[in-house]
Enzyme design. Sequence first.
Site, PDB file in Angstrom:
ATOM      1  N   HIS A   1       3.646  -2.312   2.994  1.00 38.55           N
ATOM      2  CA  HIS A   1       3.546  -1.238   2.554  1.00 38.55           C
ATOM      3  C   HIS A   1       5.092  -0.888   1.593  1.00 38.55           C
ATOM      4  O   HIS A   1       6.050  -1.424   2.198  1.00 38.55           O
ATOM      5  CB  HIS A   1       3.646  -0.105   3.769  1.00 38.55           C
ATOM      6  CG  HIS A   1       2.394  -0.133   4.247  1.00 38.55           C
ATOM      7  ND1 HIS A   1       1.957  -1.242   5.392  1.00 38.55           N
ATOM      8  CD2 HIS A   1       1.101   0.409   4.252  1.00 38.55           C
ATOM      9  CE1 HIS A   1       0.797  -0.990   5.805  1.00 38.55           C
ATOM     10  NE2 HIS A   1       0.228  -0.149   5.147  1.00 38.55           N
TER      11      HIS A   1
ATOM     12  N   ASP B   1       0.711  -1.167  -0.003  1.00 37.51           N
ATOM     13  CA  ASP B   1       0.131  -0.082  -0.063  1.00 37.51           C
ATOM     14  C   ASP B   1       0.747   1.188   0.045  1.00 37.51           C
ATOM     15  O   ASP B   1       1.882   1.242   0.370  1.00 37.51           O
ATOM     16  CB  ASP B   1      -0.858   0.062   1.164  1.00 37.51           C
ATOM     17  CG  ASP B   1      -2.097  -0.900   1.004  1.00 37.51           C
ATOM     18  OD1 ASP B   1      -2.184  -1.769   0.502  1.00 37.51           O
ATOM     19  OD2 ASP B   1      -2.912  -0.916   1.996  1.00 37.51           O
ATOM     20  N   ASP B   2       0.330   2.461  -0.470  1.00 41.56           N
ATOM     21  CA  ASP B   2       0.588   3.803  -0.262  1.00 41.56           C
ATOM     22  C   ASP B   2       1.609   4.201  -1.195  1.00 41.56           C
ATOM     23  O   ASP B   2       1.964   5.376  -1.363  1.00 41.56           O
ATOM     24  CB  ASP B   2       1.280   4.086   1.165  1.00 41.56           C
ATOM     25  CG  ASP B   2       0.343   3.846   2.343  1.00 41.56           C
ATOM     26  OD1 ASP B   2      -0.980   3.628   2.179  1.00 41.56           O
ATOM     27  OD2 ASP B   2       0.685   3.556   3.520  1.00 41.56           O
TER      28      ASP B   2
END
Length: 276
Positions: free
Chosen positions: A216, A67-68
């Site tokens: 992440h 993610d991100d």
Amino acid sequence: MKRRRRIVLAVLVLFAAATVGAGAFFVDAVRSREAERAALAAALPPAAVPVAQPRQATGPLVALTFDDGPSPQRTGYVLEVLKQKGVTATFFLQGDHAARHPDLVKRIRDEGHVIGNHSFTHPTFPELTPDQAREEITRTSEVLTEITGTAPTLFRYPHGESSAAADEVLAQERLSPGVLWHWDSNLAGDFECPGAAKVRDYVVAEAVDQAAILLHDAGDTVDCPIEQWDYLPQAIDALKAKGFDFGVVELADRPSAVNQGSSIRVAVPRTGPGAA
């Protein structure tokens, strides 16, 4: 003289008629041969065209999801490890980061990984107005589509926190209603900066068949000690040693008991390092 002219004229008329008749016969013959060829072609069995099929899973499937990102600090490293280890992953990209680093988005695409929408600025959706929620979702899809040429179908809420207004937008945009993950161990995740050994242990503990594992490649993890990133090759090796195979997130027509009821499944990748 007149009689000779009549004879010549008659001969010319007969010659012209014969020429026209021969031409018509030739055209008819060509058409007849074309019809025969078409009939023969229709009678032949269809050509055997090989259809690309995904390889068979070698064990229980887990999906590494990041993610991100993308981030210039970490995404390149993650991609290199995945390539070396033969793993295809799923990246939920943040729109503003994608807009700033389109080269990394293209690299993720070109190396065969799955790309999903993770909002534009990583807000807390329950705090947004309906218009703000729509902007966060649609703007990110527009950015990702412009960069990759393909509209995303997967969406993951920041922090996993949904809202009714955003769910409406997801339905209208034909995006998944929020991809969650498997997290039963209560061990520290990578964003908490616990170190390489503890992140590795977290990944291994969460690995069950069909699990989407939350990781992440940007956000808080950018500030974690660089040594923590050793967890990724270690975790992949540990899971392979346990017999696990690596897949990607796909939409499914039923909720996943493994991933908090998300309508997803983990499937064998058709592209990327893990497809071969």
